[in-house]
Design an enzyme around this catalytic site. Sequence first.
Site, PDB file in Angstrom:
ATOM      1  N   CYS A   6       0.855  -1.187   0.000  1.00 53.85           N
ATOM      2  CA  CYS A   6       0.000   0.000   0.000  1.00 53.85           C
ATOM      3  C   CYS A   6       0.888   1.233   0.000  1.00 53.85           C
ATOM      4  CB  CYS A   6      -0.886  -0.051   1.240  1.00 53.85           C
ATOM      5  SG  CYS A   6      -1.554   1.529   1.744  1.00 53.85           S
ATOM      6  N   CYS A   9       1.200   2.985   3.354  1.00 54.68           N
ATOM      7  CA  CYS A   9       2.033   2.210   4.293  1.00 54.68           C
ATOM      8  C   CYS A   9       3.507   2.395   3.952  1.00 54.68           C
ATOM      9  CB  CYS A   9       1.643   0.732   4.269  1.00 54.68           C
ATOM     10  SG  CYS A   9       0.140   0.371   5.199  1.00 54.68           S
ATOM     11  N   HIS A  48      -2.891   0.044   8.974  1.00 54.79           N
ATOM     12  CA  HIS A  48      -3.611  -0.042   7.705  1.00 54.79           C
ATOM     13  C   HIS A  48      -5.029  -0.556   7.884  1.00 54.79           C
ATOM     14  CE1 HIS A  48      -4.019  -0.687   3.321  1.00 54.79           C
ATOM     15  NE2 HIS A  48      -4.841  -1.635   3.732  1.00 54.79           N
ATOM     16  N   ASN A  88     -12.885  10.166   1.360  1.00 53.95           N
ATOM     17  CA  ASN A  88     -13.488   9.458   0.232  1.00 53.95           C
ATOM     18  C   ASN A  88     -13.571   7.991   0.593  1.00 53.95           C
ATOM     19  OD1 ASN A  88     -13.819  11.659  -1.556  1.00 53.95           O
ATOM     20  ND2 ASN A  88     -11.650  11.586  -2.088  1.00 53.95           N
ATOM     21  N   GLY A  94     -14.733   7.976  -5.473  1.00 56.28           N
ATOM     22  CA  GLY A  94     -13.464   8.142  -6.186  1.00 56.28           C
ATOM     23  C   GLY A  94     -12.245   7.844  -5.335  1.00 56.28           C
ATOM     24  N   THR A  96      -9.003   6.442  -4.334  1.00 54.72           N
ATOM     25  CA  THR A  96      -7.958   5.827  -5.165  1.00 54.72           C
ATOM     26  C   THR A  96      -6.929   5.089  -4.314  1.00 54.72           C
ATOM     27  OG1 THR A  96      -6.702   7.893  -5.168  1.00 54.72           O
ATOM     28  CG2 THR A  96      -8.184   7.500  -7.038  1.00 54.72           C
ATOM     29  N   HIS A 101      -7.788   7.747   4.864  1.00 52.25           N
ATOM     30  CA  HIS A 101      -7.095   9.023   5.023  1.00 52.25           C
ATOM     31  C   HIS A 101      -8.100  10.156   5.049  1.00 52.25           C
ATOM     32  CE1 HIS A 101      -7.331   7.917   0.770  1.00 52.25           C
ATOM     33  NE2 HIS A 101      -7.449   9.207   0.490  1.00 52.25           N
ATOM     34  N   HIS A 103      -8.545  14.022   4.066  1.00 51.94           N
ATOM     35  CA  HIS A 103      -8.009  15.166   3.332  1.00 51.94           C
ATOM     36  C   HIS A 103      -8.262  16.426   4.153  1.00 51.94           C
ATOM     37  CE1 HIS A 103      -7.701  13.227  -0.772  1.00 51.94           C
ATOM     38  NE2 HIS A 103      -8.564  12.402  -0.214  1.00 51.94           N
TER      39      HIS A 103
HETATM   40  P1  5GP Z   1      -8.381   9.523  -2.523  1.00 46.07           P
HETATM   41  O1  5GP Z   1      -8.806   9.837  -3.927  1.00 46.07           O
HETATM   42  O2  5GP Z   1      -8.068   8.052  -2.349  1.00 46.07           O
HETATM   43  O3  5GP Z   1      -9.315  10.044  -1.488  1.00 46.07           O
HETATM   44  O4  5GP Z   1      -7.045  10.344  -2.283  1.00 46.07           O
HETATM   45  C1  5GP Z   1      -5.766   9.864  -2.502  1.00 46.07           C
HETATM   46  C2  5GP Z   1      -4.847  11.064  -2.498  1.00 46.07           C
HETATM   47  O5  5GP Z   1      -3.528  10.610  -2.360  1.00 46.07           O
HETATM   48  C3  5GP Z   1      -4.924  11.895  -3.794  1.00 46.07           C
HETATM   49  O6  5GP Z   1      -5.292  13.232  -3.484  1.00 46.07           O
HETATM   50  C4  5GP Z   1      -3.500  11.788  -4.359  1.00 46.07           C
HETATM   51  O7  5GP Z   1      -3.056  12.992  -4.957  1.00 46.07           O
HETATM   52  C5  5GP Z   1      -2.672  11.417  -3.128  1.00 46.07           C
HETATM   53  N1  5GP Z   1      -1.506  10.621  -3.424  1.00 46.07           N
HETATM   54  C6  5GP Z   1      -1.450   9.491  -4.200  1.00 46.07           C
HETATM   55  N2  5GP Z   1      -0.203   9.000  -4.228  1.00 46.07           N
HETATM   56  C7  5GP Z   1       0.551   9.820  -3.448  1.00 46.07           C
HETATM   57  C8  5GP Z   1       1.940   9.825  -3.089  1.00 46.07           C
HETATM   58  O8  5GP Z   1       2.733   8.974  -3.483  1.00 46.07           O
HETATM   59  N3  5GP Z   1       2.369  10.824  -2.264  1.00 46.07           N
HETATM   60  C9  5GP Z   1       1.517  11.789  -1.800  1.00 46.07           C
HETATM   61  N4  5GP Z   1       2.053  12.735  -1.009  1.00 46.07           N
HETATM   62  N5  5GP Z   1       0.214  11.812  -2.120  1.00 46.07           N
HETATM   63  C10 5GP Z   1      -0.273  10.848  -2.937  1.00 46.07           C
HETATM   64 ZN    ZN Z   2      -1.733   1.049   4.027  1.00 49.47          ZN
END
Ligand code: 5GP
Ligand code: ZN
Length: 112
Positions: A6, A9, A48, A88, A94, A96, A101, A103
């Site tokens: 992950c 992680c 996790h 999210n 959405g 990803t 987490h 935001h």
């Molecule tokens: P989600 O769409 O899952 O709520 O948000 C995932 C967030 O993780 C996205 O805003 C994306 O820009 C951020 N993100 C994805 N990969 C990385 C990474 O390797 N480093 C950092 N700092 N942020 C990441």
């Molecule tokens: Zn994780």
Amino acid sequence: MLNCNCIFCKIIGGEIPSAKVYEDDLMLVFKDIEPKAKVHLLAVPKTHFALLSQADAEGKEMLWHILEKIPGVASQNGCGNGYRLVINQGEDAGQTVHHLHVHILGGETLGW
Ligand code: 5GP
Ligand code: ZN
């Protein structure tokens, strides 16, 4: 988490670099790599779990800890005038990265 494939992680374990702004035993806060606002931070539990619905008692305690720490972290990182918190959850939202987490968005007047 050891041997976990992950991305968050790996960030927590130091395998992937990140711009950390806060860390303690239970959580890490770092800058989002693709910021959607002037200030865009991600607050993650060090344990996790993918979804809110998968949080066990420890996960819930961790989440509460994260919510308690966010006001101080946010105001120390340019969000003293307000901020938005987003989680999210799942495909329709959405999500990803499947490591829960929060935001933290701010540093400017936010639209929808
Ligand atoms: P989600 O769409 O899952 O709520 O948000 C995932 C967030 O993780 C996205 O805003 C994306 O820009 C951020 N993100 C994805 N990969 C990385 C990474 O390797 N480093 C950092 N700092 N942020 C990441
Ligand atoms: Zn994780």
